[in-house]
Design a protein around this motif. Structure first.
Motif, mmCIF file in Angstrom:
data_model
loop_
_atom_site.group_PDB
_atom_site.id
_atom_site.type_symbol
_atom_site.label_atom_id
_atom_site.label_comp_id
_atom_site.label_asym_id
_atom_site.label_seq_id
_atom_site.Cartn_x
_atom_site.Cartn_y
_atom_site.Cartn_z
ATOM 1 N N MET A 91 -91.333 -24.565 11.705
ATOM 2 C CA MET A 91 -91.067 -25.961 11.342
ATOM 3 C C MET A 91 -91.463 -26.858 12.504
ATOM 4 O O MET A 91 -90.999 -26.693 13.610
ATOM 5 C CB MET A 91 -89.570 -26.117 11.057
ATOM 6 N N SER A 92 -92.361 -27.772 12.285
ATOM 7 C CA SER A 92 -92.753 -28.639 13.393
ATOM 8 C C SER A 92 -91.699 -29.720 13.581
ATOM 9 O O SER A 92 -91.152 -30.264 12.636
ATOM 10 C CB SER A 92 -94.125 -29.255 13.113
ATOM 11 N N THR A 93 -91.456 -30.001 14.834
ATOM 12 C CA THR A 93 -90.407 -30.949 15.143
ATOM 13 C C THR A 93 -91.020 -32.318 15.391
ATOM 14 O O THR A 93 -91.589 -32.579 16.441
ATOM 15 C CB THR A 93 -89.663 -30.470 16.394
ATOM 16 N N GLY A 94 -90.913 -33.205 14.420
ATOM 17 C CA GLY A 94 -91.472 -34.546 14.540
ATOM 18 C C GLY A 94 -90.630 -35.407 15.465
ATOM 19 O O GLY A 94 -89.558 -35.000 15.897
ATOM 20 N N GLY A 95 -91.160 -36.656 15.733
ATOM 21 C CA GLY A 95 -90.467 -37.543 16.659
ATOM 22 C C GLY A 95 -89.053 -37.879 16.218
ATOM 23 O O GLY A 95 -88.110 -37.788 17.002
ATOM 24 N N SER A 96 -88.906 -38.279 14.925
ATOM 25 C CA SER A 96 -87.578 -38.666 14.439
ATOM 26 C C SER A 96 -86.650 -37.455 14.394
ATOM 27 O O SER A 96 -85.454 -37.550 14.691
ATOM 28 C CB SER A 96 -87.687 -39.293 13.050
ATOM 29 N N GLU A 97 -87.226 -36.309 14.028
ATOM 30 C CA GLU A 97 -86.424 -35.074 13.973
ATOM 31 C C GLU A 97 -85.923 -34.699 15.371
ATOM 32 O O GLU A 97 -84.781 -34.295 15.544
ATOM 33 C CB GLU A 97 -87.303 -33.942 13.407
ATOM 34 N N ARG A 98 -86.780 -34.892 16.359
ATOM 35 C CA ARG A 98 -86.399 -34.569 17.745
ATOM 36 C C ARG A 98 -85.273 -35.475 18.210
ATOM 37 O O ARG A 98 -84.346 -35.040 18.889
ATOM 38 C CB ARG A 98 -87.613 -34.697 18.671
ATOM 39 N N LYS A 99 -85.372 -36.751 17.809
ATOM 40 C CA LYS A 99 -84.309 -37.690 18.185
ATOM 41 C C LYS A 99 -82.988 -37.283 17.526
ATOM 42 O O LYS A 99 -81.928 -37.358 18.134
ATOM 43 C CB LYS A 99 -84.689 -39.120 17.764
ATOM 44 N N LYS A 100 -83.109 -36.879 16.252
ATOM 45 C CA LYS A 100 -81.907 -36.454 15.527
ATOM 46 C C LYS A 100 -81.257 -35.257 16.211
ATOM 47 O O LYS A 100 -80.041 -35.194 16.393
ATOM 48 C CB LYS A 100 -82.285 -36.045 14.088
ATOM 49 N N ILE A 101 -82.108 -34.280 16.589
ATOM 50 C CA ILE A 101 -81.587 -33.070 17.245
ATOM 51 C C ILE A 101 -80.899 -33.433 18.564
ATOM 52 O O ILE A 101 -79.796 -32.967 18.847
ATOM 53 C CB ILE A 101 -82.728 -32.049 17.493
ATOM 54 N N ALA A 102 -81.567 -34.293 19.337
ATOM 55 C CA ALA A 102 -81.013 -34.686 20.637
ATOM 56 C C ALA A 102 -79.673 -35.398 20.462
ATOM 57 O O ALA A 102 -78.703 -35.113 21.166
ATOM 58 C CB ALA A 102 -82.008 -35.568 21.376
ATOM 59 N N ALA A 103 -79.637 -36.328 19.477
ATOM 60 C CA ALA A 103 -78.399 -37.088 19.256
ATOM 61 C C ALA A 103 -77.274 -36.168 18.781
ATOM 62 O O ALA A 103 -76.135 -36.239 19.274
ATOM 63 C CB ALA A 103 -78.656 -38.193 18.236
ATOM 64 N N LEU A 104 -77.602 -35.305 17.827
ATOM 65 C CA LEU A 104 -76.575 -34.395 17.290
ATOM 66 C C LEU A 104 -76.099 -33.418 18.368
ATOM 67 O O LEU A 104 -74.902 -33.115 18.480
ATOM 68 C CB LEU A 104 -77.138 -33.627 16.089
ATOM 69 N N SER A 105 -77.049 -32.926 19.166
ATOM 70 C CA SER A 105 -76.679 -31.995 20.241
ATOM 71 C C SER A 105 -75.726 -32.667 21.220
ATOM 72 O O SER A 105 -74.741 -32.074 21.650
ATOM 73 C CB SER A 105 -77.918 -31.518 20.997
ATOM 74 N N PHE A 106 -76.043 -33.908 21.542
ATOM 75 C CA PHE A 106 -75.186 -34.642 22.472
ATOM 76 C C PHE A 106 -73.780 -34.809 21.889
ATOM 77 O O PHE A 106 -72.779 -34.587 22.582
ATOM 78 C CB PHE A 106 -75.802 -36.013 22.784
ATOM 79 N N ALA A 107 -73.743 -35.159 20.596
ATOM 80 C CA ALA A 107 -72.436 -35.340 19.935
ATOM 81 C C ALA A 107 -71.654 -34.019 19.918
ATOM 82 O O ALA A 107 -70.453 -33.990 20.211
ATOM 83 C CB ALA A 107 -72.652 -35.845 18.511
ATOM 84 N N LEU A 108 -72.347 -32.937 19.580
ATOM 85 C CA LEU A 108 -71.659 -31.629 19.518
ATOM 86 C C LEU A 108 -71.242 -31.160 20.911
ATOM 87 O O LEU A 108 -70.203 -30.504 21.064
ATOM 88 C CB LEU A 108 -72.566 -30.582 18.856
#
Lengths: 296, 171
Positions: free
Chosen positions: A1-18
């Motif tokens: 699965m390629s990680t697009g720009g918005s997806e990367r931001k989502k992952i970073a934000a969710l990771s930070f929250a978790l």
């Protein structure tokens, strides 16, 4: 699965929250140990049978392994006799295993009677899986009267403390875990301190001042002051004493008396048997005397 | 749903195995950290919010199994996942050697983060680096096999073909 720009931001934000969430959980569970046990109770019921299955697989594999090598190289004419010998060897090994288990359980019973401890014998079925903590899982739980905080002992000494219980299994925090602490004293000089685990195979005796004489080889026993471990149980022996300049306390290393890597059976202390005091003995004698007179 | 159930099942078996291997007599320092391999796998195949939550969940399960502190493993797994997921377009674990190197590093980082989050500094002794290095080594040795196995099982649970960036065929 390629990680697009918005997806990367989502992952970073969710990771930070978790990550924040996990740090909050860590802080909360450190302050409220009972919180950590909530999920552990249910988890043990699921994991412990798997531990038991691994244990069973070990025994079976050992048996199959032993028999296989016992039969390699057997000539045709001796096959039957050798198989018989192998079978008898297996039985003898099994009997020897039973005898040793019997000895160990007898030692636990002796401990029961000598130290006036009431307890439940339990088998160790697994180790603490996270790799950092020092703990074991035993096959007795709340259905056998086990509760969180109960002391766990072995004929050779103190093992640890129950930290989580499910209906059929319990998690025992070993003496050597960094979260473990026992109020103790030296057997001869009665110097008090706290034995704390350091996560290795030994412990440290803390809060002993420089002026207090402690020597290598001194036996350490429980003081009974922590309300968990009954008084007088062997914890270990002093293996190293170091006095550093500029500090008020001594650095004392304690070698634990129980081989915690080879634990098989333990006794979970559910209480101490009531020992009648001298006054109570006299009262019961007077009472029985009065009853005797009434009958006459 | 199948992926969630399968992940939880894998995590439970991995936790049981990690505890069971120690009880079988294998020294602590040689017990592989199967869950870290799973997190590495997730970060390459599920580089999305779902994978992030699953990494957190399996970490939480590992924390629960210790019954002492809840959170340190979950936090460290999330960080590992995040870093690898963000790098998953540049990194590939198609070769066994790459899988081994990435897993080895992940185990080291996960343990360092665990000690930071769990405030384990007082417990740090010389035995810990030995133990962590040993575990990282043993994990990296089993990683190619485990990643291959996970790839097959995950595809079955997923029921769909996964693209180039997500391909894991370490064996």
């Amino acid at each position: 699965m390629s990680t697009g720009g918005s997806e990367r931001k989502k992952i970073a934000a969710l990771s930070f929250a978790l990550l924040c969430c996990s740090l909050l959980l860590t802080a909360y569970s450190a302050r409220h140990p009972s919180f950590a046990r909530i999920g552990a109770t249910a988890l043990f019921e699921v994991i412990a049978p798997l531990h038991a299955a691994v244990d069973f697989a070990q025994d079976s594999t050992r048996s199959v392994w032993g028999r296989y090598f016992g039969l390699v190289g057997v000539s045709q004419e001796n096959e039957r006799l050798r198989a018989r010998i192998s079978e008898l060897d297996g039985e003898r090994g099994l009997l020897e295993e039973f005898r040793r288990e019997n000895d160990r359980l007898r030692a636990l019973l002796d401990l029961n009677s000598v130290s006036q401890l009431r307890g439940v014998a339990a088998n160790v079925i697994g180790d603490e899986p996270s790799g950092w903590g020092q703990g074991v899982i035993v096959n007795k739980g709340s259905s056998m009267g086990i509760r969180v905080g109960m002391a766990v002992v072995h004929p050779k000494g103190v093992v640890g403390q129950v930290v989580a219980v499910s209906p059929n299994y319990s998690h025992v925090l070993l003496l050597t875990d960094h979260a473990s602490g026992v109020d103790v004293m030296t057997q001869d000089s009665r110097v008090r301190g706290v034995v704390e685990g350091v996560g290795a195979d030994h412990c440290e005796l803390r809060y002993v001042s420089k002026q207090t004489p402690v020597r290598v080889g001194d036996s350490i026993v429980t003081s009974g002051m922590d309300g968990v471990f009954p008084k007088g149980l062997i914890v270990g022996a002093v293996s190293k004493v170091a006095v550093e300049t500029g500090t008020l306390l001594q650095n004392i290393e304690v070698k634990v008396s129980v081989d915690l890597d080879r634990l098989e059976e333990v006794l979970i202390v559910t209480g101490e048997q009531h020992q009648p005091t001298k006054v109570e003995e006299v009262q019961s004698l007077v009472k029985s005397g009065k009853q005797g007179k009434r009958r006459q | 749903m199948a992926k969630i159930l399968w992940s939880l099942f894998y995590a439970l078996v991995a936790i049981a195995l990690q505890g069971g291997l120690g009880h079988l007599g294998l020294a602590d320092r040689f017990i592989p950290q199967f869950l870290v391999v799973f997190v590495v796998y997730l970060s390459f195949t599920e580089a999305n919010p779902f994978g992030c939550v699953m990494a957190f969940a399996v970490g939480l399960l590992l924390d629960l199994s210790s019954a002492v502190l809840i959170g340190p493993w979950a936090g460290s797994f999330v960080v590992i996942f995040c870093v690898l997921a963000l790098l998953s377009r540049r990194l590939f674990i198609d070769s066994g050697l790459a899988a081994m190197v990435i897993t080895f590093t992940s185990v080291l980082v996960a343990n360092i983060l665990f000690s930071v989050f769990g405030d384990e500094y007082p417990a740090l002794t010389w035995e810990y680096p030995q133990k962590v290095l040993g575990q990282a080594l043993s994990t990296s040795l089993v990683a190619p096999i485990l990643l291959g196995f996970l790839s097959r099982r995950w595809r079955r649970a997923n029921g769909a073909y996964m693209g180039r960036g997500s391909s894991v065929s370490a064996v």
